[in-house]
Scaffold this motif. Structure first.
Motif, PDB file in Angstrom:
ATOM      1  N   UNK A 251      88.069  10.567  41.067  1.00 30.05           N
ATOM      2  CA  UNK A 251      87.327  11.391  42.046  1.00 30.05           C
ATOM      3  C   UNK A 251      86.568  12.546  41.398  1.00 30.05           C
ATOM      4  N   UNK A 252      87.159  13.193  40.391  1.00 32.53           N
ATOM      5  CA  UNK A 252      86.447  14.295  39.728  1.00 32.53           C
ATOM      6  C   UNK A 252      85.171  13.768  39.080  1.00 32.53           C
ATOM      7  N   UNK A 253      85.285  12.608  38.408  1.00 34.63           N
ATOM      8  CA  UNK A 253      84.110  12.037  37.742  1.00 34.63           C
ATOM      9  C   UNK A 253      83.026  11.710  38.764  1.00 34.63           C
ATOM     10  N   UNK A 254      83.422  11.166  39.911  1.00 37.72           N
ATOM     11  CA  UNK A 254      82.444  10.858  40.962  1.00 37.72           C
ATOM     12  C   UNK A 254      81.787  12.148  41.443  1.00 37.72           C
ATOM     13  N   UNK A 255      82.603  13.180  41.639  1.00 40.55           N
ATOM     14  CA  UNK A 255      82.059  14.466  42.083  1.00 40.55           C
ATOM     15  C   UNK A 255      81.073  15.018  41.063  1.00 40.55           C
TER      16      UNK A 255
ATOM     17  N   UNK B 115      78.846  20.780  41.898  1.00 35.16           N
ATOM     18  CA  UNK B 115      80.208  20.535  41.426  1.00 35.16           C
ATOM     19  C   UNK B 115      80.252  20.411  39.908  1.00 35.16           C
ATOM     20  N   UNK B 116      79.204  19.785  39.341  1.00 36.90           N
ATOM     21  CA  UNK B 116      79.244  19.631  37.891  1.00 36.90           C
ATOM     22  C   UNK B 116      79.056  20.999  37.215  1.00 36.90           C
ATOM     23  N   UNK B 117      78.334  21.920  37.911  1.00 35.47           N
ATOM     24  CA  UNK B 117      78.175  23.264  37.355  1.00 35.47           C
ATOM     25  C   UNK B 117      79.446  24.099  37.499  1.00 35.47           C
TER      26      UNK B 117
ATOM     27  N   UNK C 122      89.593  13.518  28.607  1.00 33.00           N
ATOM     28  CA  UNK C 122      88.879  12.323  28.108  1.00 33.00           C
ATOM     29  C   UNK C 122      88.607  11.306  29.210  1.00 33.00           C
ATOM     30  N   UNK C 123      89.549  11.200  30.177  1.00 39.35           N
ATOM     31  CA  UNK C 123      89.347  10.252  31.280  1.00 39.35           C
ATOM     32  C   UNK C 123      88.165  10.667  32.146  1.00 39.35           C
ATOM     33  N   UNK C 124      88.095  11.941  32.487  1.00 42.57           N
ATOM     34  CA  UNK C 124      87.000  12.416  33.342  1.00 42.57           C
ATOM     35  C   UNK C 124      85.662  12.209  32.639  1.00 42.57           C
ATOM     36  N   UNK C 125      85.590  12.622  31.379  1.00 43.30           N
ATOM     37  CA  UNK C 125      84.311  12.549  30.660  1.00 43.30           C
ATOM     38  C   UNK C 125      83.849  11.102  30.516  1.00 43.30           C
ATOM     39  N   UNK C 126      84.766  10.216  30.118  1.00 41.67           N
ATOM     40  CA  UNK C 126      84.375   8.808  29.948  1.00 41.67           C
ATOM     41  C   UNK C 126      83.967   8.178  31.268  1.00 41.67           C
ATOM     42  N   UNK C 127      84.739   8.449  32.318  1.00 44.96           N
ATOM     43  CA  UNK C 127      84.411   7.850  33.613  1.00 44.96           C
ATOM     44  C   UNK C 127      83.053   8.357  34.093  1.00 44.96           C
TER      45      UNK C 127
END
Lengths: 262, 253
Positions: free
Chosen positions: B77-81, B88-90, B133-138
């Motif tokens: 969900x964080x990666x989607x956001x 959100x990315x900021x 690493x999971x968030x960044x890769x996703x």
């Protein structure tokens, strides 16, 4: 082939301005007017980055023009419409789906389900593009040309009136490219569509089209619209027709002299 | 014969290293509290009750897997956001970078003080080390989708949910699995760090406890079990990808 029933696609004085990453406005299209009749095959050629693809995106309703009017069947385009099928430079199939599921994907994506009728139509289309025996294969088991045929079948699934093709054969090798051109002519004969075909290749445009729209460099305008006088049906022999080479040279001269003058 | 050698090469390398290790330790008479011989490690391993090993292994695996699964569930969900919203990315991304830049070993004692000595702080430590690493890769995977397919999706006027579910997320699968492979080993590290700080069971605790009483061969035995477990978990991720997402593995044909 100007049609009495009025154009299917109409661009009237279309202007497209983008804001580039450093904030300056970029004029991609300026005063582009174009009318395309029913089941006409029109190619757009011009220098790289002259906004050929922008025209396709405007017709597809993926972009709104900064000024001017884009209309399909005399209805202004304000969002993507069902009359449109799209084929891109790359096949962009989904690698986790087999060929059949890739062809039915638009239905799955739009409505959430694929019914037996969709599947039947997909099979017909796969037969049309000569890939019925490959329906259970994965895209990566197919050659580039075969993948692009699957993409064409996918674009025809909802039987669109208009087919927008953005340099669909430019990623293929020269031999496959010729073969695919004839394939496309055959498909177009069996399933007549109004086709807008963006390409870099003058011979390809001549072989395929009723009319060729020549664009100038940025800001892109329509510099010339050429009627192709070659007889249909066009075949392998058309490629060796001296008329085709004369026409190609004439167009090439026009494109280059304009470039040199600019 | 060549083929056979090729297949056996990894095992042969491993056995040779053990043999050299054993020989050198014996020849040079290295004291076992500095570097025990492989045979001494095996003997020490069997000196401990097998049930006790299982209990320690189970404790470490519990923390590892819970932390791993939670970080997967949170990272997607964080990666989607992050992909979906510039706002959100900021706001989220700088926070994540701060978390990632903080040495987790340094924060671990603080987390234990804050959250007590139970399972929770250990899971949190594991979670924190695996998340980034999971968030960044996703997120990278979600953005790697061919733009033409997004245009296709737009031209069909499909919903955002379908765009993610049917196009973007599947396209991110190869990226997600690369991250899962790194992530599972990081989770093991996180669990061991947590056990170093505060635990009364687990393989990390066993290593710490053994070395503090100079039972170095026993510590090495715990280490060997830990490495084996970590390798098996890594293989589990590899096999899951093979079994369910074979298409996402570049063909080695």
């Amino acid at each position: 082939m100007t049609n009495a029933a009025g154009p299917v696609i109409e661009l009237a004085d279309v202007q497209q301005t983008f804001v580039s990453s450093d904030g300056t406005p970029v004029h991609a299209l300026e005063g582009v007017s174009l009318a395309i009749g029913r089941h006409e095959f029109v190619s757009i050629i011009g220098p790289s980055g002259c906004g050929k693809s922008t025209i396709l995106r405007l017709i597809a309703g993926l972009l709104r023009p900064s000024a001017g009017r884009v209309a399909i069947f005399d209805l202004q385009v304000i969002e993507p419409r069902d009359e449109i099928g799209m084929v891109f430079q790359k096949p962009t199939l989904l690698p986790w789906l087999n060929v059949l599921d890739n062809v039915t994907f638009p239905m799955k994506h739009k409505y959430g389900t694929v019914d037996a009728k969709d599947r039947e139509r997909a099979l017909e289309l796969l037969a049309l593009v000569g890939l019925k025996d490959f329906m259970a294969k994965r895209p990566d088991e197919l050659s580039g040309g075969m993948q692009q045929r699957v993409a064409i079948a996918r674009s025809l699934l909802h039987d669109p009136e208009i087919l927008l093709m953005d340099e669909p054969f430019s990623a293929l090798d020269a031999l496959t490219r010729d073969e695919m051109s004839f394939e496309l002519l055959r498909i177009w004969r069996e399933r007549p569509k109004t086709v807008v075909f963006v390409t870099h290749s003058i011979p390809e445009a001549l072989l395929l089209s009723d009319r060729i729209v020549v664009m100038s460099a940025r800001p892109a305008r329509v510099s010339e619209i050429i009627e192709v006088p070659l007889e249909r049906p066009r075949s392998f022999e058309t490629l060796s027709n001296p008329r085709l080479h004369e026409l190609a040279n004439a167009i090439r001269e026009k494109v280059f002299s304009r470039k040199l003058a600019a | 014969m060549h083929k056979w050698l090729d297949r056996a090469a990894p095992v042969l390398t491993f056995i040779s290293i053990l043999a050299i290790w054993e020989t050198l330790c014996r020849l040079l008479a290295v004291p076992s509290f500095l570097l025990p011989t492989p045979s001494a490690i095996v003997i020490a391993a069997f000196a401990v009750d097998i049930g006790q090993w299982w209990a320690h292994l189970a404790a470490t695996l519990e923390v590892t897997l819970i932390g791993f699964v939670v970080s997967i569930l949170v990272s997607v969900p964080i990666a989607i956001a992050l992909t979906n919203s510039r706002f959100l990315s900021r706001t989220l991304l700088p926070l994540l970078v701060v978390v990632q830049s903080t040495p987790i070993v340094a924060v671990a004692p603080i987390i234990v003080v804050t959250l007590g000595a139970g399972l929770l702080p250990r899971v949190v430590i594991t979670f924190l080390i695996t998340l980034f690493p999971l968030v960044i890769s996703t997120a990278t995977g979600l953005q790697a989708t061919p733009p033409e397919l997004i245009e296709l999706s737009r031209s069909l006027r499909a919903s955002r949910a379908r765009e993610y579910w049917q196009i973007r997320l599947p396209f991110a699968v190869p990226y997600i699995f690369s991250a899962l492979k790194v992530g599972i080993t990081l989770s093991v590290i996180g669990a061991v760090i947590a056990e170093f700080v505060a635990a009364e069971k687990g393989l990390g605790y066993m290593i710490l406890f053994s070395t503090s009483s100079f039972k170095v061969p026993q510590a090495f035995a715990a280490l060997a079990i830990l490495v084996t477990a970590s390798l098996l978990l890594f293989q589990l991720v590899v096999q899951l990808q093979r079994r369910f997402f074979l298409w996402s593995i570049p063909a080695s044909r």
